[in-house]
Design an enzyme around this catalytic site. Structure first.
Site, PDB file in Angstrom:
ATOM      1  CG  ASN A  11      -1.754   1.237   1.344  1.00  0.00           C
ATOM      2  OD1 ASN A  11      -1.824   2.036   0.403  1.00  0.00           O
ATOM      3  ND2 ASN A  11      -2.390   1.427   2.483  1.00  0.00           N
ATOM      4  CD1 TRP A  12       3.696   1.333  -2.848  1.00  0.00           C
ATOM      5  CD2 TRP A  12       3.350   2.349  -4.823  1.00  0.00           C
ATOM      6  NE1 TRP A  12       4.435   0.676  -3.808  1.00  0.00           N
ATOM      7  CE2 TRP A  12       4.245   1.272  -5.018  1.00  0.00           C
ATOM      8  CE3 TRP A  12       2.970   3.131  -5.927  1.00  0.00           C
ATOM      9  CZ2 TRP A  12       4.769   0.969  -6.275  1.00  0.00           C
ATOM     10  CZ3 TRP A  12       3.492   2.831  -7.175  1.00  0.00           C
ATOM     11  CH2 TRP A  12       4.390   1.757  -7.347  1.00  0.00           C
ATOM     12  CE  LYS A  13      -0.029   3.226   4.795  1.00  0.00           C
ATOM     13  NZ  LYS A  13       0.085   3.312   6.242  1.00  0.00           N
ATOM     14  CG  HIS A  97      -5.734   2.162   5.147  1.00  0.00           C
ATOM     15  ND1 HIS A  97      -5.261   3.064   6.070  1.00  0.00           N
ATOM     16  CD2 HIS A  97      -4.759   1.247   4.974  1.00  0.00           C
ATOM     17  CE1 HIS A  97      -4.036   2.689   6.434  1.00  0.00           C
ATOM     18  NE2 HIS A  97      -3.712   1.598   5.782  1.00  0.00           N
ATOM     19  CD  GLU A  99      -2.675   5.583   6.736  1.00  0.00           C
ATOM     20  OE1 GLU A  99      -2.698   5.632   5.490  1.00  0.00           O
ATOM     21  OE2 GLU A  99      -1.743   5.065   7.389  1.00  0.00           O
ATOM     22  CD  GLU A 169      -3.442  -2.294   7.153  1.00  0.00           C
ATOM     23  OE1 GLU A 169      -2.413  -2.617   6.576  1.00  0.00           O
ATOM     24  OE2 GLU A 169      -3.978  -1.172   7.012  1.00  0.00           O
ATOM     25  N   GLY A 175       2.715   2.343  10.707  1.00  0.00           N
ATOM     26  CA  GLY A 175       3.670   3.441  10.572  1.00  0.00           C
ATOM     27  C   GLY A 175       4.399   3.774  11.860  1.00  0.00           C
ATOM     28  CB  SER A 214       5.443  -1.857  11.757  1.00  0.00           C
ATOM     29  OG  SER A 214       5.043  -0.531  12.061  1.00  0.00           O
ATOM     30  N   GLY A 235       2.943  -1.194   4.174  1.00  0.00           N
ATOM     31  CA  GLY A 235       3.010   0.236   3.873  1.00  0.00           C
ATOM     32  C   GLY A 235       4.426   0.657   3.538  1.00  0.00           C
ATOM     33  N   GLY A 236       5.109   1.241   4.511  1.00  0.00           N
ATOM     34  CA  GLY A 236       6.433   1.829   4.284  1.00  0.00           C
ATOM     35  C   GLY A 236       7.418   0.932   3.546  1.00  0.00           C
TER      36      GLY A 236
HETATM   37  P1  13P Z   1       3.144   0.404   7.550  1.00  0.00           P
HETATM   38  O1  13P Z   1       3.639  -0.887   6.972  1.00  0.00           O
HETATM   39  O2  13P Z   1       3.897   1.601   7.022  1.00  0.00           O
HETATM   40  O3  13P Z   1       3.054   0.355   9.047  1.00  0.00           O
HETATM   41  O4  13P Z   1       1.642   0.599   7.013  1.00  0.00           O
HETATM   42  C1  13P Z   1       0.746  -0.439   7.129  1.00  0.00           C
HETATM   43  C2  13P Z   1      -0.478  -0.074   6.380  1.00  0.00           C
HETATM   44  O5  13P Z   1      -1.219   0.815   6.764  1.00  0.00           O
HETATM   45  C3  13P Z   1      -0.768  -0.802   5.132  1.00  0.00           C
HETATM   46  O6  13P Z   1      -2.036  -0.505   4.661  1.00  0.00           O
END
Ligand code: 13P
Length: 255
Positions: A11-13, A97, A99, A169, A175, A214, A235-236
């Site tokens: 997930n590149w956000k 999600h 966020e 999640e 994050g 994470s 994510g990251g």
């Molecule tokens: P991180 O891997 O950066 O913690 O993000 C997880 C996430 O929200 C994937 O959708």
């Protein structure tokens, strides 16, 4: 027991321009092409979808959006509909999600329409659920997960439940570098699978439930080895081709 193909989705956000998405795909594609037995997906910003679909064409890498409206068209300024995504060759869509729930008012009520709309359009939904730190500390994790899963899947036919991908999640792990223990991930994901099982035993055996929060190359193997964990939503660590590929390799080795 039916085999569930592990799924690693990045997930590149709100990261990567079109040029950056193309550069990633060119670098990542050869790393992913030899991989067998694991589904790989990239969930990219709307603006980079077309370019990413083009770069990944024929590779087997799935390309997904990160949100979607449930109506096919209408007076909804700033929104993107299911047929607008399928026209681009998009395979799936992240829905709910944390966020989006936290910053953009995404509701369980809207998800009730979004999940079946995605399925009807032929898009694989990746439904995100998870508790906050406060909810975990207060022993409210299962109550929160039950509410989110039951609400979002309410209008999905029992026969279609197995087509939904669910991502567990925990908000406190997103994050933050604070990853859930493999036991916490296994327990929550087994609980989510049981919730699907309340609707359909068959669906519970095939539905894929991923862990997100994470996930990194150095912690992926242990989490992915858990019996109910069917992959990861990353994510990251998905922003760099080599670290994302390392997580994909961990999934290959874990099963
Ligand atoms: P991180 O891997 O950066 O913690 O993000 C997880 C996430 O929200 C994937 O959708």
């Amino acid at each position: 027991m039916p085999e569930r193909t592990p799924y690693i989705a990045g997930n590149w956000k709100m990261f990567k321009t079109i040029a950056e998405a193309r550069a990633f795909a060119k670098d990542f594609r050869p790393r992913a092409e030899g991989v067998e037995g694991v589904d790989v997906g990239l969930c990219v910003p709307f603006t980079a979808l077309a370019a990413t679909v083009e770069e990944c064409d024929g590779s087997g890498i799935k390309v997904c959006a990160q949100n979607m409206h449930y109506e096919p068209e209408g007076a909804y300024t700033g929104e993107v509909s299911p047929p607008m995504l399928t026209e681009l060759g998009v395979n799936g869509v992240v829905l709910g999600h944390s966020e989006r729930r936290q910053y953009f008012g995404e509701t369980d009520r809207a998800l009730q329409d979004k999940v079946p709309a995605a399925l009807a359009a032929g898009l694989e939904p990746i439904l995100c659920v998870g508790e906050s730190e406060e909810e975990r500390e207060e022993g409210e994790t299962e109550r929160r997960l039950r509410h989110q899963v039951q609400e979002a899947l309410e209008k999905v036919d029992a026969a279609d439940l197995g087509k939904v991908v669910i991502a567990y999640e925990p908000i406190w792990a997103i994050g933050t570098g604070k990853v859930a223990t493999s036991e916490q991930a296994q327990d929550a994901i087994a609980f989510i699978r049981a919730l699907v099982g309340d609707r359909s035993k068959e669906a519970a055996e095939v539905v894929r439930v991923l862990y997100g929060g994470s996930m990194k190359p150095d912690n992926a193997a242990e989490i992915l080895a858990q019996p109910d964990v069917d992959g990861g939503l990353v994510g990251g660590a998905s922003l760099d081709p080599e670290s994302f590929a390392a997580i994909v390799r961990a999934a290959v080795n874990a099963k």
